[in-house]
Enzyme design. Structure first.
Site, mmCIF file in Angstrom:
data_model
loop_
_atom_site.group_PDB
_atom_site.id
_atom_site.type_symbol
_atom_site.label_atom_id
_atom_site.label_comp_id
_atom_site.label_asym_id
_atom_site.label_seq_id
_atom_site.Cartn_x
_atom_site.Cartn_y
_atom_site.Cartn_z
ATOM 1 N N GLY A 176 0.773 -1.237 0.000
ATOM 2 C CA GLY A 176 0.000 0.000 0.000
ATOM 3 C C GLY A 176 0.806 1.289 0.000
ATOM 4 O O GLY A 176 0.321 2.322 -0.461
ATOM 5 N N GLY B 30 3.488 1.791 -1.696
ATOM 6 C CA GLY B 30 4.226 1.927 -2.958
ATOM 7 C C GLY B 30 3.611 2.964 -3.892
ATOM 8 O O GLY B 30 2.524 3.494 -3.649
ATOM 9 N N LEU C 118 5.471 -10.290 2.443
ATOM 10 C CA LEU C 118 5.409 -11.453 1.546
ATOM 11 C C LEU C 118 6.268 -12.604 2.060
ATOM 12 O O LEU C 118 6.036 -13.761 1.720
ATOM 13 C CB LEU C 118 5.892 -11.060 0.138
ATOM 14 C CG LEU C 118 5.001 -10.105 -0.661
ATOM 15 C CD1 LEU C 118 5.719 -9.645 -1.923
ATOM 16 C CD2 LEU C 118 3.685 -10.780 -1.024
ATOM 17 N N TYR D 92 13.441 -9.350 -12.146
ATOM 18 C CA TYR D 92 12.093 -8.778 -12.196
ATOM 19 C C TYR D 92 11.237 -9.527 -13.225
ATOM 20 O O TYR D 92 10.110 -9.949 -12.925
ATOM 21 C CB TYR D 92 12.181 -7.282 -12.544
ATOM 22 C CG TYR D 92 10.836 -6.592 -12.574
ATOM 23 C CD1 TYR D 92 10.142 -6.348 -11.389
ATOM 24 C CD2 TYR D 92 10.251 -6.208 -13.776
ATOM 25 C CE1 TYR D 92 8.894 -5.731 -11.411
ATOM 26 C CE2 TYR D 92 9.006 -5.585 -13.805
ATOM 27 C CZ TYR D 92 8.337 -5.344 -12.615
ATOM 28 O OH TYR D 92 7.100 -4.738 -12.642
ATOM 29 N N LYS E 184 8.052 -11.776 -12.119
ATOM 30 C CA LYS E 184 6.688 -11.363 -12.491
ATOM 31 C C LYS E 184 6.023 -12.469 -13.317
ATOM 32 O O LYS E 184 4.835 -12.763 -13.132
ATOM 33 C CB LYS E 184 6.709 -10.049 -13.301
ATOM 34 C CG LYS E 184 7.099 -8.815 -12.523
ATOM 35 C CD LYS E 184 6.285 -8.536 -11.276
ATOM 36 C CE LYS E 184 4.907 -7.978 -11.484
ATOM 37 N NZ LYS E 184 4.273 -7.612 -10.178
HETATM 38 N N1 LIG Z 1 6.292 0.976 -11.883
HETATM 39 C C1 LIG Z 1 5.984 0.435 -13.049
HETATM 40 O O1 LIG Z 1 6.299 0.987 -14.128
HETATM 41 C C2 LIG Z 1 5.246 -0.881 -13.091
HETATM 42 C C3 LIG Z 1 4.837 -1.385 -14.339
HETATM 43 C C4 LIG Z 1 4.128 -2.588 -14.381
HETATM 44 C C5 LIG Z 1 3.835 -3.275 -13.226
HETATM 45 N N2 LIG Z 1 4.255 -2.768 -12.023
HETATM 46 C C6 LIG Z 1 3.931 -3.540 -10.817
HETATM 47 O O2 LIG Z 1 3.221 -2.715 -9.916
HETATM 48 C C7 LIG Z 1 3.498 -3.096 -8.566
HETATM 49 C C8 LIG Z 1 3.901 -1.890 -7.749
HETATM 50 O O3 LIG Z 1 5.090 -1.318 -8.310
HETATM 51 P P1 LIG Z 1 5.609 0.141 -7.926
HETATM 52 O O4 LIG Z 1 6.260 0.729 -9.113
HETATM 53 O O5 LIG Z 1 4.528 0.885 -7.223
HETATM 54 O O6 LIG Z 1 6.783 -0.218 -6.916
HETATM 55 P P2 LIG Z 1 7.060 0.257 -5.417
HETATM 56 O O7 LIG Z 1 6.701 1.672 -5.235
HETATM 57 O O8 LIG Z 1 8.485 -0.149 -5.120
HETATM 58 O O9 LIG Z 1 6.067 -0.655 -4.623
HETATM 59 C C9 LIG Z 1 6.341 -1.991 -4.328
HETATM 60 C C10 LIG Z 1 5.743 -2.293 -2.996
HETATM 61 O O10 LIG Z 1 5.992 -3.664 -2.663
HETATM 62 C C11 LIG Z 1 6.333 -3.708 -1.304
HETATM 63 N N3 LIG Z 1 7.166 -4.870 -0.993
HETATM 64 C C12 LIG Z 1 8.395 -5.187 -1.442
HETATM 65 N N4 LIG Z 1 8.830 -6.313 -0.892
HETATM 66 C C13 LIG Z 1 7.843 -6.719 -0.047
HETATM 67 C C14 LIG Z 1 7.695 -7.802 0.840
HETATM 68 N N5 LIG Z 1 8.656 -8.733 1.008
HETATM 69 N N6 LIG Z 1 6.554 -7.893 1.562
HETATM 70 C C15 LIG Z 1 5.578 -6.975 1.435
HETATM 71 N N7 LIG Z 1 5.665 -5.908 0.621
HETATM 72 C C16 LIG Z 1 6.787 -5.796 -0.108
HETATM 73 C C17 LIG Z 1 7.120 -2.439 -1.047
HETATM 74 O O11 LIG Z 1 7.087 -2.174 0.337
HETATM 75 P P3 LIG Z 1 8.212 -1.256 1.050
HETATM 76 O O12 LIG Z 1 7.773 0.146 0.774
HETATM 77 O O13 LIG Z 1 8.099 -1.671 2.464
HETATM 78 O O14 LIG Z 1 9.531 -1.602 0.417
HETATM 79 C C18 LIG Z 1 6.333 -1.438 -1.875
HETATM 80 O O15 LIG Z 1 5.270 -0.880 -1.126
HETATM 81 C C19 LIG Z 1 4.574 -4.176 -8.638
HETATM 82 O O16 LIG Z 1 3.962 -5.427 -8.547
HETATM 83 C C20 LIG Z 1 5.164 -3.991 -10.030
HETATM 84 O O17 LIG Z 1 5.698 -5.163 -10.546
HETATM 85 C C21 LIG Z 1 4.951 -1.602 -11.930
#
Ligand SMILES: NC(=O)c1ccc[n+]([C@@H]2O[C@H](COP(=O)([O-])OP(=O)(O)OC[C@H]3O[C@@H](n4cnc5c(N)ncnc54)[C@H](OP(=O)(O)O)[C@@H]3O)[C@@H](O)[C@H]2O)c1
Length: 328
Positions: free
Chosen positions: A13, A15, A66, A166, A170
């Site tokens: 949440g 992120g 996780l 990654y 995924k």
């Molecule tokens: N950004 C993009 O361009 C993009 C594109 C396609 C898909 N996505 C997908 O969208 C999702 C969110 O990405 P985002 O860009 O928002 O990245 P982000 O800001 O880094 O968010 C990732 C989140 O996952 C949490 N996390 C990491 N390891 C964890 C663990 N072991 N247990 C629980 N939570 C954990 C992080 O928590 P902490 O804050 O505590 O580290 C963070 O809140 C991901 O699944 C990503 O693959 C992103």
């Protein structure tokens, strides 16, 4: 007080993308149970979430990791839906590839098991990525990519390049979720966004920005990885996540991509408006331009979804936010 639409869980949440989705879900009348990792050694705090409109009445924040999938159980019990976004995002190579894969796959399986156990969840929306549908086999010469394509995770997990962990994680996580859905009859849909850009409500720079906007926040390796790119606005992604949750006809995978561009096209926008922030580089002129493949969002748009934003709005939204927050 529970929102008129019921309670949904959003993992990860704090992120970048999940925070925006939570803002949109609260506006839509849902109650939201957001999971964060409250351990201060992790980077994000959730203070931006509690300031959201409707948060006081309809947002609850839970601690879940996780690495201990059962920590999601009390959050999921009573929810009508789960939006799963948390993922070990590590583009710096601090975690091993196998740890990232294991954490992500076991994490989603634990979350789906909890959905079966409590029986209140009607649908799970897993945010995968077009990285799970990318072709690395150039002999296939497919230029239009749709939901039938899967990345070859077993081949990629053996390779050593930025983003390999990654892509493999995924792909394997999305496969595990859809297989679980088939085996247990739990409704799971996946959304595969391309690179997401746009404004953000977090106080720190989104972890994806060095990869997403390498000419400003990254380096040559990031830029080479994004020589051609596929982009979608963060608000369109949140709309599509909610749309897929609410759409009874949605089944399986859904690519969510607005535009396919070259890094040169992005550079042209940045040079016009943000030239003072561009990192010095001479690599763009050294590379031969490549035509980007097309990731098709036809399945999503045929269900009735409409994209609202173009590339300039994505870049302006992201960089204006960075300027406002003193991050640029
Ligand atoms: N950004 C993009 O361009 C993009 C594109 C396609 C898909 N996505 C997908 O969208 C999702 C969110 O990405 P985002 O860009 O928002 O990245 P982000 O800001 O880094 O968010 C990732 C989140 O996952 C949490 N996390 C990491 N390891 C964890 C663990 N072991 N247990 C629980 N939570 C954990 C992080 O928590 P902490 O804050 O505590 O580290 C963070 O809140 C991901 O699944 C990503 O693959 C992103």
């Amino acid at each position: 007080m529970e929102g008129e639409k019921g309670s949904v869980c959003v993992t990860g949440g704090a992120g970048y993308i999940a925070s925006w989705l939570i803002m949109r879900l609260l506006r839509h009348g849902y109650s939201v149970r957001a999971t964060v990792r409250s351990d201060p050694k992790f980077k994000e705090d959730a203070s931006h979430l509690v300031k959201l409109h409707g948060a006081q009445e309809r947002l609850q924040i839970f601690d879940a990791d996780l690495e201990t999938p059962e920590s999601f159980e009390p959050v999921i019990n009573g929810c009508i839906g789960v939006f799963h976004l948390s993922h070990p995002m590590d583009f710096e190579g601090t975690m091993s590839k196998e740890t990232i894969i294991k954490t992500s796959v076991e994490g989603i399986l634990g979350i789906l098991q909890a959905c079966l156990k409590y029986k209140t969840v009607k649908k799970v929306v897993y945010t995968s990525s077009i990285a799970a549908a990318s072709l690395f086999d150039t002999t296939k010469n497919i230029k239009e990519i749709d939901e039938n394509q899967w990345s070859d995770a077993e081949m990629i997990r053996k390779l050593d390049f930025i983003g390999a962990a990654y892509i493999a994680s995924k792909t394997l996580t999305e496969r595990a979720a859809l297989e679980f859905s088939k085996e247990h009859g739990l409704d799971v849909v996946t959304i595969l966004p391309s690179t997401i850009i746009g404004p953000f409500i977090n106080s720190t720079l989104p972890s994806s920005f060095p990869m997403t906007l390498p000419l400003i926040f990254g380096n040559e390796e990031h830029a080479r990885f994004m020589k051609t790119g596929h982009f979608v606005h963060i608000d369109d992604v949140a709309s599509a996540q909610i749309f897929l949750f609410e759409c009874s006809k949605a089944v399986g995978r859904h690519i969510c991509n607005k535009t396919d561009v070259t890094i040169q096209e992005i550079a042209n926008i940045l040079i016009l408006k943000y030239s003072e922030h561009l990192l010095p580089n001479d690599y763009l002129s050294k590379w031969e331009e490549e035509k980007p493949d097309h990731f098709s969002s036809k399945k999503l748009t045929e269900l009735g979804f409409k994209f609202k934003y173009g590339l300039e709005e994505m870049i302006d939204g992201a960089l204006q936010c960075c300027q406002d927050k003193g991050l640029l």
